[in-house]
Write a protein that holds these residues in place. Structure first.
Motif, short mmCIF file in Angstrom:
data_model
loop_
_atom_site.label_atom_id
_atom_site.label_comp_id
_atom_site.label_asym_id
_atom_site.label_seq_id
_atom_site.Cartn_x
_atom_site.Cartn_y
_atom_site.Cartn_z
N PRO A 186 0.83 -1.20 0.00
CA PRO A 186 0.00 0.00 0.00
C PRO A 186 0.87 1.25 0.00
O PRO A 186 1.96 1.26 0.54
N THR B 249 -0.99 8.29 0.26
CA THR B 249 -1.31 9.34 -0.70
C THR B 249 -1.77 10.60 0.01
O THR B 249 -2.13 10.57 1.20
N GLN B 250 -1.74 11.68 -0.72
CA GLN B 250 -2.15 12.96 -0.17
C GLN B 250 -2.94 13.69 -1.26
O GLN B 250 -2.59 13.61 -2.44
N ARG C 3 -14.55 14.08 -3.82
CA ARG C 3 -15.07 12.71 -3.67
C ARG C 3 -14.34 11.75 -4.61
O ARG C 3 -13.94 10.66 -4.20
N ARG D 271 -10.76 11.28 -3.37
CA ARG D 271 -10.70 10.36 -2.21
C ARG D 271 -10.87 8.92 -2.65
O ARG D 271 -10.21 8.02 -2.12
N TRP D 272 -11.77 8.68 -3.60
CA TRP D 272 -11.98 7.32 -4.10
C TRP D 272 -10.69 6.79 -4.73
O TRP D 272 -10.27 5.68 -4.44
N ALA E 274 -7.61 7.85 -4.20
CA ALA E 274 -6.58 7.71 -3.16
C ALA E 274 -6.80 6.42 -2.36
O ALA E 274 -5.85 5.70 -2.06
N SER E 275 -8.05 6.12 -2.02
CA SER E 275 -8.30 4.90 -1.23
C SER E 275 -7.97 3.65 -2.04
O SER E 275 -7.44 2.68 -1.51
N ARG E 276 -8.28 3.66 -3.34
CA ARG E 276 -7.93 2.50 -4.19
C ARG E 276 -6.42 2.33 -4.27
O ARG E 276 -5.90 1.22 -4.20
N GLU F 106 -4.17 3.42 -2.08
CA GLU F 106 -3.62 3.06 -0.76
C GLU F 106 -3.83 1.58 -0.46
O GLU F 106 -3.02 0.97 0.22
N ARG F 107 -4.91 1.01 -0.96
CA ARG F 107 -5.16 -0.41 -0.74
C ARG F 107 -4.40 -1.29 -1.73
O ARG F 107 -4.45 -2.51 -1.63
#
Length: 87
Positions: free
Chosen positions: A39, A42-43, A70, A73-74, A76-78, A80-81
């Protein structure tokens, strides 16, 4: 003689198919043994032109642009995972 030649060709085709199947099985096994992608942190960085940048914290590399927070963030979360994004 013709039937014997056809039988030899059919056997050769089967052996080739079995060889390709074995290679595909080994390749799939090798892919399964690979470690999961690490992972990344991200920022989100807002810029003046109404675009939000998703930046890798470690390298400072811009990983993507999005128009809304939004969507950023989507993304970034993808990232990061460690999930791959479909193009």
């Amino acid at each position: 003689m013709n039937a014997l030649t056809k039988a030899r060709e059919a056997i050769a085709e089967l052996l080739d198919a079995m060889r390709q199947t074995s290679q595909a099985r080994m390749a799939a096994s090798a892919r399964q043994r690979q470690p999961a992608p690490t992972p990344r942190a991200t920022q989100l960085v807002c810029s003046g032109n109404a675009m939000i940048r998703v930046v890798d914290v470690d390298t400072g590399k811009v990983l993507g642009f999005r128009r809304t927070v939004r969507e950023a963030r989507w993304l970034a979360s993808r990232l990061e995972r460690g999930l791959h994004l479909q193009q």
